[in-house]
Design an enzyme around this catalytic site. Structure first.
Site, PDB file in Angstrom:
ATOM      1  CB  SER A   1      -0.976  -0.045   1.184  1.00  0.00           C
ATOM      2  OG  SER A   1      -1.976   0.932   1.050  1.00  0.00           O
TER       3      SER A   1
ATOM      4  CG  ASP B   1      -7.011  -3.263  -3.462  1.00  0.00           C
ATOM      5  OD1 ASP B   1      -7.737  -2.491  -2.809  1.00  0.00           O
ATOM      6  OD2 ASP B   1      -5.770  -3.273  -3.371  1.00  0.00           O
TER       7      ASP B   1
ATOM      8  CG  HIS C   1      -5.758  -2.327   0.162  1.00  0.00           C
ATOM      9  ND1 HIS C   1      -5.044  -1.949  -0.966  1.00  0.00           N
ATOM     10  CD2 HIS C   1      -5.208  -1.629   1.211  1.00  0.00           C
ATOM     11  CE1 HIS C   1      -4.116  -1.065  -0.632  1.00  0.00           C
ATOM     12  NE2 HIS C   1      -4.199  -0.858   0.677  1.00  0.00           N
TER      13      HIS C   1
END
Length: 316
Positions: free
Chosen positions: A183, A229, A260
């Site tokens: 991320s 995601d 995610h």
């Protein structure tokens, strides 16, 4: 005075004397040229052998199989040590193979995502990846809300600490390093690779690359995302991967599920692709190229795969 071949003395300036000297120099010249050619031939042969020997030296572990890269542990026993805050990042852990008979190891620094800690998000992969023949340093960030570029700088600080100051610095090959992150940490991996193009590999997971795209990347980079995601969507990663320069080795893997958070638990679909990527580009181990080229060897759990085959490790 000079003597002829019969031992008769002749004036140095006579015709016979003038003829004798050039023949002697010419013969030596021919002999010298032959010897020089032989030496050059041997040197060229030795130089030509060097890249193959260097690549072979980086191989670690047995010949890989689809089953072996899916395993939760490789063949090397591992240990871990803690790192305190400082050194440009907020501490973390180092995982390393205990074997000292094979020389030094390639290494990778990993950073978690926005507000996450290493123990909560990434620690599961520490021993896992180390057991396949790498030193891993997983870090916490100076602030849990650090942006992608700050995380990238901390990844580079972690690599510098690992290779220059850490208790295992003598086990690490400072010329074979990579970065990973999830991320915001994935954006950090892209930033680190952009800032230090002599890194060997980058693996950003669902990268939130808000401070940069991939247009300046020269480091071999595999971007990984998930089809479901909703935070860093497949469309966003399509756009990011499209900016990767044509000459930079790259791949984009879209997993069929996991959302995610797909890299924050013991996901074999993450490790079975991450380990071969690190092996090819950090270890120069061409045994692992078959997992990517000409097509992916094991497509289970993969919705889409884009690649730039063939992958040729850099010759060092």
């Amino acid at each position: 005075m000079q003597r002829s071949s019969t031992g008769t003395a002749m004036p140095a300036g006579s015709a016979a004397g003038r003829r004798a000297r050039p023949r002697t120099r010419s013969g030596a010249g021919r002999l010298g040229a032959s010897a020089l050619a032989a030496v050059l031939s041997v040197l060229m042969a030795v130089v030509a052998m060097q890249p193959a020997a260097a690549q072979e030296d980086y191989q670690r572990g047995p010949d890989p199989t689809v089953e072996s890269v899916r395993a939760q542990r490789g063949t090397f026993a591992t240990e871990e040590i803690s790192v305190g805050p400082g050194h440009g990042f907020n501490g973390g852990k180092i995982y390393y193979p205990t074997d000292t008979s094979l020389g030094t190891w390639g290494a990778v620094a990993v950073v978690p995502g926005y507000t996450a800690s290493w123990d909560a998000e990434g620690a599961w992969m520490g021993h896992w990846i180390a057991s396949f023949g790498f030193v891993v340093i997983g870090i916490d960030t100076n602030s849990p809300t650090d942006w992608d570029d700050a995380r990238g700088r901390q990844l580079l600080a972690a690599l510098d600490y690992l290779t220059r100051e850490s208790p295992v610095r003598d086990r690490v090959d400072a010329g074979r390093l990579g970065v990973m992150g999830h991320s915001m940490g994935g954006g950090g991996a892209i930033h680190a690779a952009t800032q230090r193009p002599d890194l060997q590999a980058a693996v950003p997971f669902a990268p939130a690359s808000f401070s940069q795209d991939a247009s300046n990347l020269q480091v071999p980079t595999m971007i990984m995302g998930a089809q479901d995601d909703t935070v860093i969507t497949p469309g966003a990663l399509d756009q990011l991967y499209a900016t990767l320069p044509a000459g930079t080795p790259g791949a984009y893997v879209q997993l069929s599920g996991g959302g995610h958070g797909f890299p924050v638990w013991g996901n074999v679909n993450v490790t079975r692709l991450t380990i071969p990527w690190l092996k090819v580009f950090i270890d120069n181990d061409t045994r692992y190229t078959r997992f990517f080229c000409p097509q992916m060897a094991d497509t289970s759990g993969v919705a889409r795969y884009q690649h730039k085959c063939p992958y040729e490790p850099a010759v060092r």
